[in-house]
Motif scaffolding. Structure first.
Motif, PDB file in Angstrom:
ATOM      1  N   ARG A  18      83.306  -0.744  27.262  1.00  0.00           N
ATOM      2  CA  ARG A  18      82.541  -0.896  28.494  1.00  0.00           C
ATOM      3  C   ARG A  18      83.418  -1.411  29.630  1.00  0.00           C
ATOM      4  O   ARG A  18      83.226  -1.059  30.794  1.00  0.00           O
ATOM      5  CB  ARG A  18      81.402  -1.894  28.269  1.00  0.00           C
ATOM      6  N   MET A  19      84.353  -2.289  29.293  1.00  0.00           N
ATOM      7  CA  MET A  19      85.111  -3.008  30.310  1.00  0.00           C
ATOM      8  C   MET A  19      86.206  -2.160  30.952  1.00  0.00           C
ATOM      9  O   MET A  19      86.376  -2.193  32.175  1.00  0.00           O
ATOM     10  CB  MET A  19      85.696  -4.277  29.674  1.00  0.00           C
ATOM     11  N   PRO A  21      86.739   1.118  31.656  1.00  0.00           N
ATOM     12  CA  PRO A  21      86.421   2.000  32.795  1.00  0.00           C
ATOM     13  C   PRO A  21      85.895   1.238  34.012  1.00  0.00           C
ATOM     14  O   PRO A  21      86.206   1.599  35.141  1.00  0.00           O
ATOM     15  CB  PRO A  21      85.324   2.917  32.238  1.00  0.00           C
ATOM     16  N   LEU A  22      85.130   0.178  33.761  1.00  0.00           N
ATOM     17  CA  LEU A  22      84.513  -0.543  34.881  1.00  0.00           C
ATOM     18  C   LEU A  22      85.549  -1.303  35.702  1.00  0.00           C
ATOM     19  O   LEU A  22      85.353  -1.562  36.886  1.00  0.00           O
ATOM     20  CB  LEU A  22      83.439  -1.509  34.360  1.00  0.00           C
ATOM     21  N   THR A  23      86.655  -1.680  35.093  1.00  0.00           N
ATOM     22  CA  THR A  23      87.648  -2.464  35.828  1.00  0.00           C
ATOM     23  C   THR A  23      88.855  -1.632  36.249  1.00  0.00           C
ATOM     24  O   THR A  23      89.419  -1.860  37.308  1.00  0.00           O
ATOM     25  CB  THR A  23      88.153  -3.641  34.965  1.00  0.00           C
ATOM     26  N   VAL A  25      89.471   2.253  35.687  1.00  0.00           N
ATOM     27  CA  VAL A  25      89.403   3.657  36.085  1.00  0.00           C
ATOM     28  C   VAL A  25      88.616   3.816  37.374  1.00  0.00           C
ATOM     29  O   VAL A  25      87.511   3.314  37.500  1.00  0.00           O
ATOM     30  CB  VAL A  25      88.757   4.503  34.970  1.00  0.00           C
ATOM     31  N   ARG A  26      89.211   4.508  38.341  1.00  0.00           N
ATOM     32  CA  ARG A  26      88.506   4.740  39.601  1.00  0.00           C
ATOM     33  C   ARG A  26      88.266   6.223  39.841  1.00  0.00           C
ATOM     34  O   ARG A  26      87.540   6.606  40.730  1.00  0.00           O
ATOM     35  CB  ARG A  26      89.306   4.150  40.776  1.00  0.00           C
ATOM     36  N   LYS A  27      88.925   7.075  39.030  1.00  0.00           N
ATOM     37  CA  LYS A  27      88.769   8.516  39.218  1.00  0.00           C
ATOM     38  C   LYS A  27      87.607   9.034  38.376  1.00  0.00           C
ATOM     39  O   LYS A  27      87.252   8.459  37.363  1.00  0.00           O
ATOM     40  CB  LYS A  27      90.059   9.253  38.825  1.00  0.00           C
ATOM     41  N   LYS A  28      87.028  10.134  38.794  1.00  0.00           N
ATOM     42  CA  LYS A  28      85.946  10.750  38.030  1.00  0.00           C
ATOM     43  C   LYS A  28      86.511  11.639  36.924  1.00  0.00           C
ATOM     44  O   LYS A  28      87.578  12.236  37.088  1.00  0.00           O
ATOM     45  CB  LYS A  28      85.083  11.605  38.958  1.00  0.00           C
ATOM     46  N   ILE A  29      85.758  11.720  35.804  1.00  0.00           N
ATOM     47  CA  ILE A  29      86.155  12.624  34.726  1.00  0.00           C
ATOM     48  C   ILE A  29      85.905  14.055  35.197  1.00  0.00           C
ATOM     49  O   ILE A  29      84.806  14.394  35.611  1.00  0.00           O
ATOM     50  CB  ILE A  29      85.351  12.341  33.442  1.00  0.00           C
TER      51      ILE A  29
END
Lengths: 102, 239
Positions: A18-19, A21-23, A25-29
């Motif tokens: 959970r952590m 991607p939230l902290t 990753v800023r790009k979209k899949i």
């Protein structure tokens, strides 16, 4: 092995999932395959966990089968989660009780 | 400002609290049936806040599975939270510093994600704290009640209650499978593969069996029925 180690590993892995991607990753899949895979995964996980384990969930094949049938029918006609779950347990209990009469 | 956001989060969390109370009751029963204590069951719920991952985890603990198996099972089963976190990361307001992101990461569940992501505009830390707090309370309280009931109730009753969590899983997968062909096919493939492994390859532990079947079924469906809308993840399972 100590249960505490299992619980700590479970908690750490679940938190990191959970952590990160939230902290970070800023790009979209963008991968259509990956998006589709992630979309289907919750359903296939639940299905694989439920079958065939549900048929061994009450300690009796007959009462489990009766409870499973009740859950499938009520879920199919769109009953709420809690109604489906309680009806599965209720019918499984009744089936177990009926078996003892014979 | 903070207080009003916090209270709004608490209010939005009330239906989640009630839902979690009943779902985690089933988990509590399952946990004690697998030989865990009430405290251990409550600790799992407090530190994990996820139904399918916890149910699989309890199965692995009961079977004395390996740590590798536990790690892989949790990654596969909880992978969808990554997508939810990713989606939610685009919606956080400017006051979300790193520590606040680290706190909120704890509480990304299907229901909390669904509630937060449909809010108009950006979401604030205190809104998330409110909704996560009350939801966690319901999840842990239900677990304790279920686990305690599992140890007190007569064997016939607690045996019958052992089907509850699976009944809820069925209630989650059947309605979307009725209207979505991809989900229906995925569910059927996963169930068939799981049954096949259970009877034909009983040496494969339950945790690995779930991983193998779920990955194969989801990958097949991703190829056969690809999705266009990556945001459509809110209709997953509970917690």
């Amino acid at each position: 092995m100590s249960i505490i180690i299992y619980i700590a590993v479970m908690a750490a892995v679940t938190y990191l999932i959970r952590m990160i991607p939230l902290t970070l990753v800023r790009k979209k899949i963008r991968s259509r395959f990956l998006n589709s895979f992630l979309y289907y995964i919750p359903y296939t996980v639940l299905s694989a966990m439920t079958f065939p384990a549900i048929f061994y969930s009450t300690g009796s094949a007959v009462s489990s089968a009766v409870g499973t049938a009740a859950a499938l029918i009520l879920a199919y006609i769109g009953m709420p989660l809690i109604v489906v779950a309680l009806a599965a347990a209720g019918t499984a209990y009744l089936a177990g009780f009926v078996i003892t009469l014979f | 400002m903070k207080l009003s956001k916090f209270l709004k989060g608490l209010k939005h969390g009330i239906p989640i609290f009630l839902g979690y109370l009943s779902v985690s009751f089933g988990f509590g029963i399952l946990a004690v049936k697998n030989g865990l204590s009430v405290t251990e069951a409550a600790a799992i719920s407090l530190f994990n806040l996820t139904s399918a991952g916890q149910a699989a985890g309890v199965g692995i603990i009961a079977a004395g599975g390996s740590i590798t198996e536990m790690i892989l099972a949790q990654i596969i089963i909880n992978l969808r939270y990554s997508l939810m976190s990713l989606s939610l990361s685009q919606k956080l307001d400017k006051s979300f510093t790193l520590p606040r992101r680290l706190i909120v990461s704890y509480g990304i569940t299907d229901e909390i994600f669904a509630m937060a992501s449909v809010q108009p505009g950006r979401i604030t830390p205190w809104y998330m704290y409110g909704i996560i707090l009350i939801s966690t309370l319901g999840w842990v309280l239900g677990t304790i009640l279920g686990a305690a009931a599992g140890t007190i109730l007569p064997a016939e009753v607690s045996d019958a209650l052992g089907i509850m969590l699976y009944g809820m899983f069925i209630a989650i997968i059947i309605p979307p499978a009725k209207i979505n062909k991809g989900i229906l096919v995925g569910v059927l493939i996963a169930a068939a593969a799981s049954a096949a492994l259970y009877y034909l390859a009983p040496f494969i532990s339950s945790g690995f069996a779930v991983i193998i079947c779920a990955v194969i079924a989801a990958a097949l469906c991703a190829v056969l029925f690809p999705k266009n809308d990556p945001a459509n993840v809110e209709d997953g399972e509970s917690a």
